[in-house]
Design an enzyme around this catalytic site. Sequence first.
Site, PDB file in Angstrom:
ATOM      1  N   TYR A  74      -6.439   2.807   5.703  1.00  0.00           N
ATOM      2  CA  TYR A  74      -6.667   2.533   7.163  1.00  0.00           C
ATOM      3  C   TYR A  74      -7.382   1.287   7.406  1.00  0.00           C
ATOM      4  O   TYR A  74      -7.735   0.780   8.527  1.00  0.00           O
ATOM      5  CB  TYR A  74      -6.908   3.340   8.146  1.00  0.00           C
ATOM      6  CG  TYR A  74      -6.259   4.848   7.997  1.00  0.00           C
ATOM      7  CD1 TYR A  74      -4.986   4.925   8.452  1.00  0.00           C
ATOM      8  CD2 TYR A  74      -6.686   5.926   7.217  1.00  0.00           C
ATOM      9  CE1 TYR A  74      -4.379   6.257   8.341  1.00  0.00           C
ATOM     10  CE2 TYR A  74      -6.279   7.155   7.019  1.00  0.00           C
ATOM     11  CZ  TYR A  74      -4.855   7.029   7.359  1.00  0.00           C
ATOM     12  OH  TYR A  74      -4.283   8.502   7.196  1.00  0.00           O
TER      13      TYR A  74
ATOM     14  N   HIS B 235       3.811  -2.291   3.097  1.00  0.00           N
ATOM     15  CA  HIS B 235       3.674  -0.999   2.706  1.00  0.00           C
ATOM     16  C   HIS B 235       5.031  -0.730   1.707  1.00  0.00           C
ATOM     17  O   HIS B 235       6.144  -0.747   2.381  1.00  0.00           O
ATOM     18  CB  HIS B 235       3.580  -0.125   3.623  1.00  0.00           C
ATOM     19  CG  HIS B 235       2.273   0.017   4.349  1.00  0.00           C
ATOM     20  ND1 HIS B 235       2.040  -1.129   5.250  1.00  0.00           N
ATOM     21  CD2 HIS B 235       1.093   0.869   4.196  1.00  0.00           C
ATOM     22  CE1 HIS B 235       0.946  -1.117   5.742  1.00  0.00           C
ATOM     23  NE2 HIS B 235       0.115  -0.073   5.113  1.00  0.00           N
TER      24      HIS B 235
ATOM     25  N   HIS C 236      -5.814   3.320  -3.864  1.00  0.00           N
ATOM     26  CA  HIS C 236      -6.159   3.237  -2.453  1.00  0.00           C
ATOM     27  C   HIS C 236      -6.341   4.518  -1.959  1.00  0.00           C
ATOM     28  O   HIS C 236      -5.862   5.256  -1.200  1.00  0.00           O
ATOM     29  CB  HIS C 236      -4.667   2.767  -2.046  1.00  0.00           C
ATOM     30  CG  HIS C 236      -4.486   2.918  -0.447  1.00  0.00           C
ATOM     31  ND1 HIS C 236      -5.343   2.247   0.235  1.00  0.00           N
ATOM     32  CD2 HIS C 236      -3.441   3.156   0.193  1.00  0.00           C
ATOM     33  CE1 HIS C 236      -4.796   2.024   1.359  1.00  0.00           C
ATOM     34  NE2 HIS C 236      -3.805   2.701   1.658  1.00  0.00           N
TER      35      HIS C 236
ATOM     36  N   ASP D  99       0.991  -1.177  -0.114  1.00  0.00           N
ATOM     37  CA  ASP D  99      -0.212   0.115   0.045  1.00  0.00           C
ATOM     38  C   ASP D  99       0.909   1.286   0.004  1.00  0.00           C
ATOM     39  O   ASP D  99       2.079   1.181   0.242  1.00  0.00           O
ATOM     40  CB  ASP D  99      -0.854   0.112   1.143  1.00  0.00           C
ATOM     41  CG  ASP D  99      -2.011  -0.879   1.031  1.00  0.00           C
ATOM     42  OD1 ASP D  99      -1.926  -1.747   0.177  1.00  0.00           O
ATOM     43  OD2 ASP D  99      -2.864  -0.982   2.213  1.00  0.00           O
ATOM     44  N   ASP D 100       0.064   2.365  -0.433  1.00  0.00           N
ATOM     45  CA  ASP D 100       0.406   3.759  -0.138  1.00  0.00           C
ATOM     46  C   ASP D 100       1.712   4.019  -1.370  1.00  0.00           C
ATOM     47  O   ASP D 100       2.243   5.235  -1.087  1.00  0.00           O
ATOM     48  CB  ASP D 100       1.180   3.841   1.191  1.00  0.00           C
ATOM     49  CG  ASP D 100       0.235   3.689   2.340  1.00  0.00           C
ATOM     50  OD1 ASP D 100      -1.103   3.516   1.990  1.00  0.00           O
ATOM     51  OD2 ASP D 100       0.583   3.853   3.513  1.00  0.00           O
TER      52      ASP D 100
ATOM     53  N   HIS E 206      -5.378   9.328   0.664  1.00  0.00           N
ATOM     54  CA  HIS E 206      -5.379   8.684   1.885  1.00  0.00           C
ATOM     55  C   HIS E 206      -6.064   9.220   3.030  1.00  0.00           C
ATOM     56  O   HIS E 206      -5.334   9.406   4.106  1.00  0.00           O
ATOM     57  CB  HIS E 206      -3.691   8.582   2.101  1.00  0.00           C
ATOM     58  CG  HIS E 206      -3.623   7.205   2.982  1.00  0.00           C
ATOM     59  ND1 HIS E 206      -3.831   7.034   4.493  1.00  0.00           N
ATOM     60  CD2 HIS E 206      -3.363   6.031   2.553  1.00  0.00           C
ATOM     61  CE1 HIS E 206      -3.332   5.908   4.688  1.00  0.00           C
ATOM     62  NE2 HIS E 206      -3.301   5.241   3.637  1.00  0.00           N
TER      63      HIS E 206
HETATM   64 ZN    ZN Z   1      -2.626   3.092   3.242  1.00  0.00          ZN
END
Ligand code: ZN
Length: 530
Positions: A431, A481, A390, A340-341, A394
């Site tokens: 999250y 991540h 995603h 992620d991210d 965020h």
């Molecule tokens: Zn995230």
Amino acid sequence: MLSRLQQFAWASFFSLSFLVSSFSSSLAANAAASPPNFNNCLFRDLWEYSDLAVNQGQAGRGYTWGLESYGTYEESYTDAPTQQRLVQYFAKSRMELAGDGKSVTTGLLTKELVSGLVQEGDNSFRQLAPATIAVAGDATSDNPSPSYASFKAVVSLSPTENRAPAQPGQLVTAALNQSGQVTTLANLPAQVKIGGYRPELGHNVPEIFLKFQSAQGKVWQNGWQQSFVYTADPTSNVFGLPISEPYWVQASVGGQLLPVLVQLFERRILTYTPSNSPEYQVEMGNIGQHYHLWRYNGVPGPQTSACAIDLTAHSQSGTVRTPRAPVNCAVAKCIALTYDDGPTAYTPMILDALKARSAVATFFVLGDKLDYFKPTLNRILQEGNEIGNHSWSHPHLPKLSAGQVRSEIQRTQDKIKLLTGYLPLVMRPPYGETNPTVARNVGLPQILWSVETFDWRDSNTYLTTQRALAQARPGRIILMHDTHRSTALAAPAIIDGLQGQGYTLVTISELFDLANNPARLSAGQVVTAR
Ligand code: ZN
């Protein structure tokens, strides 16, 4: 009653449009008639997005533009660079090539039909008579439906005119007749509730229309996709602002007198016909057809073959993802790594580790970073990995409005599409936070996880590796991540360890066999493992 000009208009209209009068339900459901040719390939792309699935009988909704082209024109527009503007008319609207030649808009056709003012520049207008064409139902002179002119006394052509108070939750009881009189119905044709209020011009919008405006369905965008049919943002220029309240009208539909709920928006008309089958109860009005009739007397305009639809290109998915040998996760011991991210500067390290081991993963990326990582994004896809959405920035999605949620997801979809040609099939809420509003508005399956490595908290390669391997089970989804160097460094040992235990590393789409069974996960569904 009809002027000579109007008689001519009706007559020529009948001769060309028996096809059009059966538009809404029947054609959509039956075998495909040939799509039109387009004046410009941007027009084609826009038509394909929403109307190809309708044309192929795969949509369960009515047309957004329509099957027939009424003509293509260079209309004079004083504020365009060449003082002309390329347009094409369809039953439900008009497409206009913007001055930059790179985008398509639609005109404020409803406002023009009601006011009689043809817009020929940003601030210049030509006065015609307001259109006496029925807003709903058959194009016959005995159709009792109000015309555009009937709405003149109740619409808001400016923010101070005919504003209505907000009436959330109330039932729509107002009716309008051909002479423009508003009455209150004692016996309602259907219980239609007000679902929202647009403060700009001061008008209420029924729940059913709001739901329609943000509907999701099968669309074509470099392949068949499930996404917003019209827009992720109902205030965008697809519909324009509501300029009237919703009114019940009596209209002749296929020769039958029926109650129809009608609301005028700046660029479109929405109708609700309670007696239609559910998927066709709400439809776009034929405002492009009506406008062409009003401005060009319905005389068919020049046609074009400048840009056609290549139907054979639509028989396969057009994504740039490299196809991989099929994996049957009902038999194989599958597991999915997810990152992620990103993307970040560490993402290529993970891609290297995956590629060297013939493994793949899914990368849930953030929209606001993507401009800087176009090569990485494309490499993710070229090496058989998957990109998931995603969000743009965020945020905590449950704290946002429905419109903000849609915007976070749609902007990211659009950016990924722009940079790679691929449109993600899955998303992960930041999250892992979701609620029913988020679920209703993300438009994609919500992929959570079943293995938490706490790589983001501990930034420790050893712990990340140990936690991933210790909790591995067939069908699980592992969360990591690619914002952490420690995570990128853990990738080789994690992949080796899992493959050593007999696991096949797959993408989320492969884990759920979405290529063969796209309906297996539904929009908004929360998923934590296979
Ligand atoms: Zn995230």
